[in-house]
Structure formats: C-alpha cells, structure tokens
Design a protein around this motif. Structure first.
Motif, short mmCIF file in Angstrom:
data_model
loop_
_atom_site.label_atom_id
_atom_site.label_comp_id
_atom_site.label_asym_id
_atom_site.label_seq_id
_atom_site.Cartn_x
_atom_site.Cartn_y
_atom_site.Cartn_z
N VAL A 166 1.09 -1.36 0.04
CA VAL A 166 0.03 -0.03 0.17
C VAL A 166 0.84 1.35 -0.08
O VAL A 166 0.65 2.21 -0.81
CB VAL A 166 -0.83 -0.07 1.22
N ASN A 167 1.77 1.26 0.85
CA ASN A 167 3.10 2.26 0.88
C ASN A 167 3.50 2.78 -0.45
O ASN A 167 3.60 3.82 -0.89
CB ASN A 167 3.89 2.19 1.95
N ILE A 169 2.34 1.56 -3.52
CA ILE A 169 1.36 2.16 -4.46
C ILE A 169 1.24 3.83 -4.23
O ILE A 169 1.13 4.47 -5.25
CB ILE A 169 0.12 1.34 -4.30
N SER A 170 1.01 4.29 -2.95
CA SER A 170 0.73 5.51 -2.74
C SER A 170 1.88 6.54 -3.35
O SER A 170 1.64 7.55 -3.22
CB SER A 170 0.46 5.61 -1.24
N LEU A 171 3.02 5.84 -3.40
CA LEU A 171 4.26 6.77 -3.43
C LEU A 171 4.42 6.54 -5.21
O LEU A 171 5.50 7.12 -5.84
CB LEU A 171 5.52 6.45 -2.89
N GLY A 172 3.54 5.73 -5.69
CA GLY A 172 3.84 5.70 -7.15
C GLY A 172 4.99 4.67 -7.70
O GLY A 172 5.51 4.74 -8.69
N ARG A 173 5.21 3.81 -6.93
CA ARG A 173 6.39 2.97 -7.17
C ARG A 173 5.87 1.69 -7.82
O ARG A 173 4.86 1.04 -7.64
CB ARG A 173 7.38 2.59 -5.73
N GLY A 304 8.44 -1.67 -4.10
CA GLY A 304 7.48 -0.47 -3.35
C GLY A 304 8.32 0.44 -3.08
O GLY A 304 9.17 0.65 -2.27
#
Length: 304
Positions: A166-167, A169-173, A304
């Motif tokens: 989730v972390n 994805i939220s950072l666009g990695r 991520g």
C-alpha cells in the motif's frame, strides 16, 4: 533517502522472500515440538482394560472401529452380505452402542457407506472422548495450538507485505514483484487457516501405542480364542479385524466382499458373482468355491 522505510525495492523483495522462508521453517519446528509434546509422555500408569472397539480405533481410527463392529455382527449373523457387497440387517438389534449405530445404518449399504455415516456419529465421538480422557490419543489441543501459532506467523508476514505494498502504491513505485509475493503469502495463510480448522485423524499417544502393542502381543501369543488377555477379548472376527483390518477376517470370501475399494470411498459397486444358493451369505453360510461375495525485478523499485 527516498526509499520507503529506508529500504530499496529490491532489498525489500529479498527481505520478504527470506521472511516467507523463515516462517515456513519456524512452522515446521513448532509443529515438530508440539507433536512431541502432544504424544504425551507415557508414565506407564495402568489404564482400564480397552474394549475391542477402543483397540480398533487405536489401530486404525474410526473406520477400523466400524469395520470391527461390522465383522462382529456378520460373525454373529446379525448382519448379512449379499452378492453386491451390500450389508443388511438379518438378526436382532445388538445392545452395544457402536454395534447399534452400525446395525441401524446397515440397510443394503456397503462397508464404505456405513463407515461414512458412523464415523460422524455421537457414539463414535464418545468412543474417541473415552480414549482421549485415558490419555491414549495424541492431544488435539496441542496440535491445534501449533497450527494456531503457524497461522499467526503467516498472517503477520502477509500484513507486513500488504502495508509495504500500500505504501509503495501511494508513492507511485512499481510493485509488480511484491504483488506476486503478497499473493503467495496470502495463499500460505489460507492453507494455514484450513489446516487449523481441520482436526484430522487422531493418532495414538505413547500410552496408546503401549496398550495397542500389549494387545497385539497377547493376541499373537498362546491365548485360546475367546480368552481374556489384558482385559481384551482376543478371540473372534471382531478382534482379528480390530488389530489387523479386513485382511485378517477368517473368511476370505467375506473379507473380499466387506473390504471397501482402495480408490473409492463409498458407493456400492456390484460384484460379478453370486452366492450358490441365494443372494446373501454370512459367516456361517459362505459362497461356493467358484465365486466371491465378492514469477523480474526491474528499475530497482519492484518492492515498493
């Protein structure tokens, strides 16, 4: 540092794979330790003399106990077997609880079908409970505890991966490889949950193996049929089937008819032959001699 948690994607993937492996190893170790504890140390204390059906349960589980009851009833003429390998009632209803459960089900049923009904019955549960209270079965609580520990560890690894996912994805990695690993962790958690929900077959404890060994030694020794040895009636078809299965039933034709097919659990396959004088046979009236009753990490950011 721009890496989440100060760990690069590739490094996290390596860490996560290692965690998955470590958890599997820990689960194996815990399971082994708990299994040893579950066996219960045999302090050699005497136990009440086991019944033939308790011995059958120790030797082969619920199905063996059912087989022994069928053997006893056929031997006494209270059940009969027809040429289609189906068991039906033939005499008076027995008084022994397990035999009653078998007798009540035996209405043109195969041995496999009778097993399926009786293994889930209250009387079979009572038989298992009695053995458990005497310490003759491996502790179900210890086995469940080991599986609970394994499930908790597996869920912790799954949650760790999901938080990182989730972390990322939220950072666009890019998180493709991590998604795959999290799916693996989810499958392992599901498997652990299913294993925990299933009790599985109960195995004899150390004391149970001792009692079973004593009975087998007594049965193979110079004890006349029908004599009591160690409190167990060693003679008769029921005792033979209890300790050795259907292969030890004294009548080969009936043994072949009553032995369930190895590859099929239930169902009534018909035999290709019939008895010489009718459609049924028992231990006192067997068939004629000629028949039988018979997964790439790219760009340094896959984690991520």
């Amino acid at each position: 540092m721009n890496d989440p948690w100060g760990i690069s994607g590739p490094d996290f993937v390596v860490l996560y794979i290692a965690l998955l492996g470590v958890v599997l190893l820990v689960r194996l170790i815990v399971s082994g330790v708990m299994a040893g504890r579950a066996m219960r140390a045999d302090d050699g204390r005497p136990v009440p003399p086991p019944t033939v059906y308790q011995l059958a349960f120790l030797a082969g589980g619920p199905d063996r106990a059912v087989d022994a009851a069928v053997a006893a009833l056929v031997d006494r003429g209270q059940l009969r077997v027809n040429s289609y390998k189906q068991v039906s009632q033939a005499g008076a209803r027995p008084s022994e609880p397990l035999e009653q459960a078998v007798y009540d089900v035996a209405q043109l049923k195969t041995t496999a079908t009778i097993r399926a009904y009786v293994r889930r019955s209250a009387v079979m549960k009572a038989l298992e409970t009695g053995l458990d209270q005497q310490g003759l079965l491996v502790s179900a609580a210890a086995k469940r505890q080991s599986r609970t520990i394994g499930l908790v560890l597996q869920l912790a690894v799954l949650a760790f991966g999901l938080v990182r996912l989730v972390n990322g994805i939220s950072l666009g990695r890019p998180v493709g490889v991590l998604v795959f690993l999290v799916l693996i962790a989810a499958v392992l958690a599901i498997v652990a949950a299913v294993r925990r929900s299933k009790t599985g077959a109960r195995q004899p404890s150390a004391a149970g193996h001792r009692v079973l060994g004593q009975a087998r030694s007594a049965a193979s020794g110079p004890v006349p049929a029908g004599m009591l040895a160690g409190g167990v009636l060693l003679g008769g078809a029921a005792a033979a089937v209890a300790l050795g299965g259907w292969s030890m039933y004294p009548d080969e034709e009936l043994s072949a008819a009553l032995t369930p097919p190895a590859s099929f659990g239930g169902g009534g396959s018909s035999g290709g032959s019939s008895c010489s004088s009718g459609s049924s046979c028992s231990s006192s009236s067997s068939c004629s001699s000629g028949s039988s009753c018979g997964s790439s990490c790219g760009g340094g950011g896959c984690g991520g």
